[in-house]
Design a protein around this motif. Structure first.
Motif, mmCIF file in Angstrom:
data_model
loop_
_atom_site.group_PDB
_atom_site.id
_atom_site.type_symbol
_atom_site.label_atom_id
_atom_site.label_comp_id
_atom_site.label_asym_id
_atom_site.label_seq_id
_atom_site.Cartn_x
_atom_site.Cartn_y
_atom_site.Cartn_z
ATOM 1 N N GLU A 77 0.907 -1.026 0.402
ATOM 2 C CA GLU A 77 0.121 0.217 0.040
ATOM 3 C C GLU A 77 1.351 1.159 0.151
ATOM 4 N N GLU A 250 -7.481 -2.257 -6.724
ATOM 5 C CA GLU A 250 -8.474 -3.651 -5.955
ATOM 6 C C GLU A 250 -8.146 -4.523 -5.916
ATOM 7 N N LEU A 253 -7.348 -4.524 -2.347
ATOM 8 C CA LEU A 253 -8.671 -4.069 -1.574
ATOM 9 C C LEU A 253 -9.252 -5.695 -1.382
ATOM 10 N N SER A 254 -9.566 -6.476 -2.622
ATOM 11 C CA SER A 254 -9.600 -7.751 -2.553
ATOM 12 C C SER A 254 -9.612 -8.597 -1.625
ATOM 13 N N HIS A 255 -8.056 -8.576 -1.439
ATOM 14 C CA HIS A 255 -7.791 -9.387 -0.514
ATOM 15 C C HIS A 255 -8.147 -9.486 0.859
ATOM 16 N N ARG A 256 -7.997 -8.123 1.191
ATOM 17 C CA ARG A 256 -8.523 -7.535 2.902
ATOM 18 C C ARG A 256 -10.660 -8.316 3.197
ATOM 19 N N GLU A 257 -10.523 -7.456 2.398
ATOM 20 C CA GLU A 257 -11.950 -8.326 2.193
ATOM 21 C C GLU A 257 -12.833 -9.484 1.855
ATOM 22 N N LYS A 258 -10.984 -10.351 1.295
ATOM 23 C CA LYS A 258 -12.055 -11.880 1.800
ATOM 24 C C LYS A 258 -12.313 -12.500 0.384
ATOM 25 N N ARG A 259 -12.756 -11.177 -1.213
ATOM 26 C CA ARG A 259 -13.226 -11.504 -1.983
ATOM 27 C C ARG A 259 -12.508 -11.529 -3.248
#
Length: 269
Positions: A77, A250, A253-259
């Protein structure tokens, strides 16, 4: 412990046998992820290892259940959209690979679990790579939204094939220890509880061999990697360019939100 390695406090150093140095990624609570300081230290340490007259072989492994999960989110980041940090990391990424290639000591990796990113550079680029059956090797760059850089382009096609390299690097599919041995990505795969002893036995054998013969053999063979330098430089530059894109935001963020990530569907290049 020699004062030579005291400054590399982000990593653990010990001597499991005469003239054998063992380096351990030692952040088991984060699956041995690599922060910015660790990245710098694991880049620079190979110069000291090359010059150390007291060791003949090196083992690299991870504490706990993982080898190394690669760069942590704080490192990633901090790079996004930051040209200064991107240039600094690009230089370190190149130096890390070339410092390992040019280190005169034989390096043995004991890949004891998940291995990705900067940690995987050491694991795959080691002269002898030994994976446990529970090892899970993955180059997750495209899943993050950046090109497969680090060590991917310089060595995956050489170890496996162009077909296998493209499949695993573009899809980010994980490779088990047994599959890694089957496709030639690692030197061998062993039982989990035998990994460390086999790595140590291999290091001791190399430490007691003809040092000129072993080191000159390594130097000669690594010319295959040196001649791929332009390919490697291009891949890491394109990886760094990706840190200026929206896709990497993205991806993180997707890693952090597990999606699953929702990347743009178009690209001009």
């Amino acid at each position: 412990m020699s004062d030579r390695y005291a400054k590399y406090h982000k990593l653990k150093f010990d001597y499991p046998a005469d003239r054998v140095l063992r380096i351990t990624f030692d952040r088991p609570e984060t699956f041995n992820s690599v922060d910015a300081e660790t990245h710098t230290q694991m880049t620079d340490m190979w110069i000291d290892i090359d010059r150390d007259p007291d060791i003949n072989a090196v083992i690299v492994t991870g504490a706990g259940k993982a080898f190394s999960a690669g760069g942590d989110f704080s490192l990633i980041e901090n790079m996004i959209g930051n040209s200064h940090e991107i240039m600094k990391t690009w230089k370190e990424a190149k130096d890390l690979v070339y410092n390992i290639i040019n280190c005169n000591k034989p390096i043995i990796s004991a890949i004891n679990g998940p291995a990705a990113g900067a940690g995987l550079v050491v694991g795959i680029l080691a002269d002898i790579s030994i994976a446990a059956k529970r090892a899970k090797i993955v180059d997750g760059h495209p899943r993050l939204g950046v090109a497969a850089g680090d060590v991917a382009a310089i060595i995956w096609p050489l170890l496996t094939s162009m077909a296998k390299a493209k499949y695993y690097l573009m899809t980010c599919k994980p490779v088990s220890g047994e599959e890694a041995e089957r496709i030639g990505l690692v030197s061998m795969c062993v039982e989990d509880d035998e990994l460390q002893q086999i790595a140590l036995d291999t290091a001791v054998e190399l430490a007691n061999g003809s040092q000129s013969a072993i080191r000159w053999t390594k130097y000669s063979l690594n010319n295959w990697l040196r001649q791929a330098g332009p390919i490697f430089d291009a891949s890491t530059a394109l990886e760094m360019l990706g840190f200026m894109s929206e896709d990497v935001k993205e991806g993180v963020l997707s890693h952090r939100e597990k999606r699953a990530p929702n990347f743009r569907k178009d690209c001009p290049l």
